[in-house]
Motif scaffolding. Sequence first.
Motif, PDB file in Angstrom:
ATOM      1  N   ALA A   1      44.793   4.468  28.631  1.00  0.00           N
ATOM      2  CA  ALA A   1      44.365   3.853  27.366  1.00  0.00           C
ATOM      3  C   ALA A   1      43.095   4.531  26.889  1.00  0.00           C
ATOM      4  N   ARG A   2      43.116   4.965  25.627  1.00  0.00           N
ATOM      5  CA  ARG A   2      41.953   5.557  24.960  1.00  0.00           C
ATOM      6  C   ARG A   2      41.452   6.808  25.675  1.00  0.00           C
ATOM      7  N   MET A   3      42.356   7.614  26.193  1.00  0.00           N
ATOM      8  CA  MET A   3      41.973   8.859  26.847  1.00  0.00           C
ATOM      9  C   MET A   3      41.513   9.871  25.801  1.00  0.00           C
ATOM     10  N   ALA A   4      40.385  10.539  26.065  1.00  0.00           N
ATOM     11  CA  ALA A   4      39.927  11.600  25.160  1.00  0.00           C
ATOM     12  C   ALA A   4      40.894  12.766  25.221  1.00  0.00           C
ATOM     13  N   LYS A   5      41.037  13.485  24.097  1.00  0.00           N
ATOM     14  CA  LYS A   5      41.920  14.645  24.079  1.00  0.00           C
ATOM     15  C   LYS A   5      41.354  15.719  25.003  1.00  0.00           C
ATOM     16  N   PRO A   6      42.199  16.342  25.849  1.00  0.00           N
ATOM     17  CA  PRO A   6      41.679  17.381  26.740  1.00  0.00           C
ATOM     18  C   PRO A   6      41.219  18.603  25.946  1.00  0.00           C
ATOM     19  N   PRO A   7      40.369  19.448  26.545  1.00  0.00           N
ATOM     20  CA  PRO A   7      39.929  20.661  25.842  1.00  0.00           C
ATOM     21  C   PRO A   7      41.113  21.528  25.439  1.00  0.00           C
ATOM     22  N   GLY A   8      40.915  22.404  24.459  1.00  0.00           N
ATOM     23  CA  GLY A   8      41.981  23.276  23.980  1.00  0.00           C
ATOM     24  C   GLY A   8      42.598  24.092  25.101  1.00  0.00           C
ATOM     25  N   GLY A   9      43.930  24.138  25.141  1.00  0.00           N
ATOM     26  CA  GLY A   9      44.622  24.896  26.174  1.00  0.00           C
ATOM     27  C   GLY A   9      44.653  24.200  27.521  1.00  0.00           C
ATOM     28  N   LYS A  10      44.222  22.928  27.564  1.00  0.00           N
ATOM     29  CA  LYS A  10      44.196  22.177  28.817  1.00  0.00           C
ATOM     30  C   LYS A  10      45.089  20.940  28.715  1.00  0.00           C
ATOM     31  N   VAL A  11      45.367  20.346  29.864  1.00  0.00           N
ATOM     32  CA  VAL A  11      46.212  19.162  29.924  1.00  0.00           C
ATOM     33  C   VAL A  11      45.764  18.306  31.107  1.00  0.00           C
ATOM     34  N   TYR A  12      45.932  17.005  30.996  1.00  0.00           N
ATOM     35  CA  TYR A  12      45.681  16.126  32.132  1.00  0.00           C
ATOM     36  C   TYR A  12      46.886  16.190  33.076  1.00  0.00           C
TER      37      TYR A  12
END
Length: 250
Positions: A177-188
Amino acid sequence: MITAELHTLTGAYALHALTEGERADFERHLADCAACAREVTEFTETAARLGLAVSTAPRHGLRARVLRRITDVPQVAPGPPGGVRPGRAARWSRRISRWGLAACLAASAALGGVAVWQYDRAESARADAGRAQREAEEVAAVLAAPDARSRTVRLADGATGTVVVSTGRDRAVFLAARMAKPPGGKVYQLWFDDHGTMRDAGLMDPHLASQAVLLRGAVDGASGVGVTVEPAGGSATPGSDPLAVLPLPA
């Protein structure tokens, strides 16, 4: 976008006619709407049948017969171009005929290629919708299981992560819930913590702040679930320290 509007987007989704934002909204809705999932599948199958309808294979040897006959059968044009003597009219006519037939054959081949492409796209969309529906059903089954247990941890920037485990089904779901968007070119990326050894449990959608993810594979005695930031496509082993490790509920 309200739910009533989302119900009207099944056809556009099947034809890949939605914007990126509309597609993301609809796919979130699709995960919880069996009626729309069924309608998307039906639209996709219809698109595939229409694509195949224009790609009927010619009879064996037809191309060879056509190419052989156009060299032997004279064609009479309505009239030769200006300056062409009558003796050359037949040769000019045959040349035009060959060019025209070649263009028709090329167009037929192109249409066949488009039909195959449309069919492949439709099959891919149907497979994606099927996977999304099966995963949504499994997520619902874990969350509704009589033995489901959960644990919630507060993450950075006000986000929260909840892991739900069903021992009977030996599966787990991660709710973000409400996770910040990962940096460009990255993924959780999610991991099962097998008492110190991290095991790949799947990727989160980098475009969604809140989502439910069915963890890949069985729980199989894991002690917790970790979240890391990895390059797009994920990693075989964690490339950074976990943002958090959620102990599995007892």
